[in-house]
Design a protein around this motif. Sequence first.
Motif, PDB file in Angstrom:
ATOM      1  N   SER A 266       0.841  -1.197   0.000  1.00  0.00           N
ATOM      2  CA  SER A 266       0.000   0.000   0.000  1.00  0.00           C
ATOM      3  C   SER A 266       0.876   1.246   0.000  1.00  0.00           C
ATOM      4  N   GLY A 267       0.398   2.280  -0.688  1.00  0.00           N
ATOM      5  CA  GLY A 267       1.138   3.532  -0.696  1.00  0.00           C
ATOM      6  C   GLY A 267       1.099   4.206   0.656  1.00  0.00           C
ATOM      7  N   GLU A 268       2.094   5.006   0.912  1.00  0.00           N
ATOM      8  CA  GLU A 268       2.140   5.762   2.165  1.00  0.00           C
ATOM      9  C   GLU A 268       1.098   6.874   2.131  1.00  0.00           C
ATOM     10  N   ALA A 269       0.417   7.074   3.249  1.00  0.00           N
ATOM     11  CA  ALA A 269      -0.593   8.133   3.322  1.00  0.00           C
ATOM     12  C   ALA A 269       0.068   9.506   3.235  1.00  0.00           C
ATOM     13  N   GLY A 270      -0.656  10.442   2.633  1.00  0.00           N
ATOM     14  CA  GLY A 270      -0.143  11.805   2.567  1.00  0.00           C
ATOM     15  C   GLY A 270      -0.107  12.438   3.949  1.00  0.00           C
ATOM     16  N   GLY A 271       0.800  13.341   4.135  1.00  0.00           N
ATOM     17  CA  GLY A 271       0.898  14.044   5.413  1.00  0.00           C
ATOM     18  C   GLY A 271      -0.150  15.127   5.530  1.00  0.00           C
ATOM     19  N   ALA A 272      -0.506  15.446   6.754  1.00  0.00           N
ATOM     20  CA  ALA A 272      -1.468  16.526   6.984  1.00  0.00           C
ATOM     21  C   ALA A 272      -0.887  17.851   6.522  1.00  0.00           C
ATOM     22  N   GLY A 273      -1.762  18.721   6.047  1.00  0.00           N
ATOM     23  CA  GLY A 273      -1.309  20.058   5.682  1.00  0.00           C
ATOM     24  C   GLY A 273      -0.819  20.815   6.904  1.00  0.00           C
ATOM     25  N   GLN A 274       0.055  21.733   6.689  1.00  0.00           N
ATOM     26  CA  GLN A 274       0.556  22.547   7.797  1.00  0.00           C
ATOM     27  C   GLN A 274      -0.570  23.420   8.339  1.00  0.00           C
TER      28      GLN A 274
END
Length: 478
Positions: A266-274
Amino acid sequence: MLRLSLTLGLMIATPAAAAIAPTAPSAAATSVDFSTLVLDPSLARARALMTLVGIEDLADAGTVDLSTVSIAPGVYALSPDACGLGALAGPSGPPSPPTGGVAASCTGISGWFSTYGPATYGGLFGSGSGTVVQYTGEEMSDIAVIVADHVIFEDATLTLSSSVRELWIIARSVESSSSTITWEGAGRSASSISSMSAAAAGTPSYSPTSVSSASAFRSPSGGAGTAGASGRTGNAGRSAPDVHVVVVDVLAGADGVRNLPQLNLSGEAGGAGQAGQAGGRGGHGARGANAVANLVNCTQGAGWGGNGGAGGAGGRGGAGGAGGAGGDIELLYVNGLTPTVASSRGGGAAGAGGSAGSAGAGGTGGLAGAGVWPYCREEPTRAGRNGSAGAVGSRGAAGTAGAAGTLTTDTIDYETWEALFTSPWLVGAVDPVVDVGAELELMTENITGGARAILVDQLTGTVHVLPLVASAPDVYTL
């Protein structure tokens, strides 16, 4: 002088193996391209990776027994205890790399040879045991390759480091039970971005409680706070590596099931926006000047305090980072029904939008100046008003989810397998640029005795059959 430039790929080069012919130029052409020799690019790549580390025949590559281990880029192949057998195997370190630009190092992965003393490695090794050697170099800087006759996964977890973008397993057979292939980013999210400090406070700003040089009968107000900046877009999730398995057969493991290890790609989840930047605090109003009196009366009453400045608005949160793509899985095999391939290869989840920036607080209004007894009374109503708080920012938009990986299974006919992985090959030219009419020296594998090259003119389709003459070990002249 007219010169001929050759770009060589893999070529079947014996009289009995001419099912796929390379190409050759017509008289008007200036180069010959053998890259169209093998129609399936995955099979061509697999053979090229074997050639890179000097493995000619998988039957000589032994059995590799994989346990819980993390692997980095490189080609992993069994060597007969070269990393510790001692005098019987030569130096106790890893074997010399087979080609220039390739380094070799020992690993903790073990295995054994089904036939003792294979010609590929030389010598007689009574135990038949071996140690897997890792070959590294520029051409394998982001790929991991396991080359063996047989690969065993039993209660194993094979973790690919973050620098591995492709895993290749090239073997005549694979068996697995209660095992997993995963990567470092599985089940994780991209790193977060640190929050910003609050935006600048409003200027001018004064002491609201103490008389200062700015204090007056009508003292100045504080400035408005700076609005917060929008947050940055979150870090994108990393895409999972791709896995290619090229085998004759997938055998039943200890659990009796013909399956590959569970593939967690599975792909890595995107990080939360700043988070949006907090608005700046409003500047404070100055305290009013104190009252002034003489001996008989009040000449100036207590001064008015300045108003506090408005707080700055909070910034908008940054958009969430995009999820990484799931890894692609390719299984190419010869025998039997399609093996079970259990996998998770979904795209990474979208990163959450960054939180809203908080509102900047309003500045404090300055106190009224002090009275002077008995003539000038206190005037508390002359204190400045506190500034209003800024507006709260808005939350950032979520990112986008990563694309799911694909699963491809396809069969190979046994003749193609034999041609690619055990038959003779012409793998390159000693010098790819020669004068027209001069001899061309070709590097070969698995060729002894007489051989011929079959060339097909790209423009006319004319077939040319030319003799290959042995000039040195693994070198023929055309």
